[in-house]
Design a protein around this motif. Structure first.
Motif, PDB file in Angstrom:
ATOM      1  N   THR A  78       0.800  -1.041  -0.158  1.00  0.00           N
ATOM      2  CA  THR A  78       0.509   0.067  -0.141  1.00  0.00           C
ATOM      3  C   THR A  78       0.816   0.947   0.184  1.00  0.00           C
ATOM      4  OG1 THR A  78      -0.244  -0.202   2.743  1.00  0.00           O
ATOM      5  CG2 THR A  78      -2.223  -0.660   0.626  1.00  0.00           C
ATOM      6  N   VAL A  79       0.808   2.176  -0.708  1.00  0.00           N
ATOM      7  CA  VAL A  79       1.265   3.361  -1.083  1.00  0.00           C
ATOM      8  C   VAL A  79       0.060   4.375  -0.094  1.00  0.00           C
ATOM      9  CG1 VAL A  79       2.584   5.312  -1.792  1.00  0.00           C
ATOM     10  CG2 VAL A  79       2.617   2.797  -2.594  1.00  0.00           C
ATOM     11  N   ARG A  80       0.503   5.519   0.812  1.00  0.00           N
ATOM     12  CA  ARG A  80      -0.640   6.118   1.414  1.00  0.00           C
ATOM     13  C   ARG A  80      -0.408   7.819   1.715  1.00  0.00           C
ATOM     14  NH1 ARG A  80      -5.363   5.116   5.324  1.00  0.00           N
ATOM     15  NH2 ARG A  80      -4.445   3.240   5.315  1.00  0.00           N
ATOM     16  N   ASP A  81      -1.027   8.787   1.522  1.00  0.00           N
ATOM     17  CA  ASP A  81      -0.798   9.869   0.616  1.00  0.00           C
ATOM     18  C   ASP A  81      -1.264  10.769   1.480  1.00  0.00           C
ATOM     19  OD1 ASP A  81      -2.030  11.269  -1.057  1.00  0.00           O
ATOM     20  OD2 ASP A  81      -0.664  10.167  -1.981  1.00  0.00           O
ATOM     21  N   ASN A  82      -0.783  12.259   2.689  1.00  0.00           N
ATOM     22  CA  ASN A  82      -2.150  12.889   2.257  1.00  0.00           C
ATOM     23  C   ASN A  82      -1.958  14.097   1.726  1.00  0.00           C
ATOM     24  OD1 ASN A  82       0.222  13.924   3.461  1.00  0.00           O
ATOM     25  ND2 ASN A  82      -0.159  14.231   5.378  1.00  0.00           N
ATOM     26  N   GLY A  83      -1.976  13.733   0.563  1.00  0.00           N
ATOM     27  CA  GLY A  83      -1.789  14.567  -0.930  1.00  0.00           C
ATOM     28  C   GLY A  83      -3.363  14.936  -1.097  1.00  0.00           C
TER      29      GLY A  83
END
Ligand SMILES: Nc1ncnc2c1ncn2[C@@H]1O[C@H](COP(=O)(O)OP(=O)(O)OP(=O)(O)O)[C@@H](O)[C@H]1O
Ligand SMILES: [Mg+2]
Length: 466
Positions: A392-397
């Motif tokens: 998983t790749v999680r960002d707060n973008g």
């Protein structure tokens, strides 16, 4: 109607069947009718002539000419025909028509009675002067010789002809009806085929929008339906190809235009300071890199479309692969002041193509960096769950609006065209990710809240633990 066509074959088959039936039935039927007519005549005439011969024999034997003449003339009148008496040589001794006295008259019937040992013999003949006549000969017992009865059977033959004519007429009508039926039948049968042929021809000329009407039932209906399905698929394929080519051209045009104007600036401003010139040329260099990237992506996609992109699967450590990609992208994140957190389970092994899987990780992490503002946080995680590896790749973008979510894996799809062009995106990265993951038997999913961030999840089949 060309020979060899279905219509022609149906028509020919009908005609052959009708002719054979006609030939068989008409011969059988005329045989039957004529047999019926003859037999009655023969039985009647033979009986009368035999009886008469019995009466005439003693008169002939005793040479009672007067008695013979009288009885024959009377009998001739009653029977309605001609009576002749012949001696054992076949010479006419008496003729009720008094014409052939003294001549030898040896017909087959007479011969059979005189020398064949038959008591009575019958036959039908056609002669030039008498027309259709029947000969019935009976032996004159005692004195030898024969009694010959000649009867005109023109009427009987005419009625037989009539029967034949009637039959021919009936069968001609039947044949005409059958031909008409064959024409109609073959028309009904071949019309859909002809229509399909026309449609296929138009399609061959390039009009992929043509369809055949689906009518009736059975094979023809299924044929029309299958054809239409195929045509629809071809049309969709053609449309997506065209779309792909036009999108690709458009994407290639952008860096080319940029490069052209940069180079023109350098070209037409000879007095440009060295520093600016270098800056311009390095911009050109960047555009070339971008162009190369796009072309590589396009090649990858078309290869996948053609089924030519092969997966060189080998046992590998997914954990190491992710670590390597993180290592390469870390400087990019640091440059933007982003926190790149990693939570990688040790030694998750799968069967896969290392280069292609690296491309998957690269694209997803790079997207997270690109679409997250400076100072944001990106978390990369690799876990095992049963027989699955979960990345998983999680960002707060910036996140992805709900209505765009179903489209982000489509080719050339970009949520914010202006912004992604700024960041150098073409909209091919996720399309490639999806295809590569599918090729490995896995799946990729996205969840996002616009303005808050996104999570991309890749699930791959992994080797069991231990
Ligand atoms: N992590 C993310 N956060 C927000 N939006 C994203 C993210 N990843 C992808 N997107 C959106 O999905 C679009 C498609 O992504 P994709 O990787 O296919 O193309 P790209 O990044 O624009 O170009 P390319 O990857 O071909 O250089 C992006 O343009 C962007 O709008
Ligand atoms: Mg991308």
């Amino acid at each position: 109607m060309p020979a060899g066509s279905i219509r022609w074959r149906i028509l020919a088959s009908f005609l052959v069947i009708i002719s054979v039936i006609f030939a068989l039935t008409s011969t059988r039927l005329t045989e039957y009718v004529s047999g019926f007519l003859y037999e009655q005549r023969i039985r009647q005439d033979s009986l009368s002539v035999e009886r008469l011969a019995d009466t005439a024999a003693p008169l002939f034997a005793s040479a009672d000419e007067e008695g013979l003449r009288e009885s024959l003339l009377r009998a001739g009148g009653e029977l309605g025909g001609r009576l002749l008496v012949l001696d054992r040589d076949g010479k006419v001794q008496f003729d009720t028509w008094a014409r052939l006295m003294g001549t030898r008259l040896v017909t087959g019937e007479v011969q059979r009675v005189l020398s064949g040992g038959e008591t009575v013999s019958y036959g039908i003949h056609h002669t030039a002067d008498e027309g259709w006549v029947a000969y019935c000969a009976a032996a004159l017992t005692g004195g030898g010789g024969a009694l010959l009865y000649v009867r005109d059977v023109a009427e009987m033959m005419a009625s037989l002809d009539g029967v034949r004519r009637d039959l021919t007429a009936v069968f001609s009508l039947a044949a005409i009806a059958a031909v008409a039926a064959a024409l109609i039948f073959s028309h009904v049968l071949t019309r859909p085929i002809n229509r399909l042929t026309q449609t296929i021809r138009r399609m061959g000329e390039g009009d992929l929008s043509v369809r055949v009407p689906v009518k009736g039932s059975g094979e023809m209906r299924r044929l029309a339906e299958s054809y239409n399905t195929m045509a629809a698929q071809l049309e969709a394929l053609d449309r997506s190809r065209n779309q792909f080519v036009s999108d690709a051209s458009h994407e290639l045009k952008t860096p080319l235009t940029a490069m052209k104007s940069l180079l023109e600036d350098v070209l037409y401003q000879p007095s440009m300071p060295e520093e600016t010139r270098t800056e311009f040329l390095s911009d050109v260099d960047r555009e070339i890199d971008r162009l190369t990237g796009i072309i590589n992506d396009l090649l990858t996609l078309t290869r996948m479309d053609n089924g030519r992109l092969e997966i060189h699967a080998e046992p590998l450590s997914l954990s190491e692969g992710v670590q390597e990609t993180l290592h390469m992208l870390r400087p990019q994140a640091e440059k933007r002041g982003q926190k790149l957190l990693a939570d990688i389970d040790e030694d998750i092994r799968i069967q896969g193509d290392p280069n292609k899987l690296s491309q998957v990780f690269w694209n997803l992490i790079e997207n997270a960096i690109k679409y997250t503002p400076d100072g944001g946080t990106i978390e990369v995680r690799l876990r095992r769950r049963g027989n699955e590896a979960i990345f998983t790749v999680r960002d707060n973008g910036v996140g992805i609006p709900e209505e765009d979510l179903p489209h982000v894996f489509e080719r050339f799809y970009r949520v914010d065209k202006a912004r992604s062009r700024e960041t150098g995106g073409t909209g091919l990265g996720l399309a490639i990710v999806k295809q590569l993951v599918n090729l490995h038997g896995g799946e990729v999913k996205v969840a996002s809240v616009h303005g808050e961030g996104s999570v991309f999840t890749v699930i791959l089949p992994a080797e069991a633990e231990g």
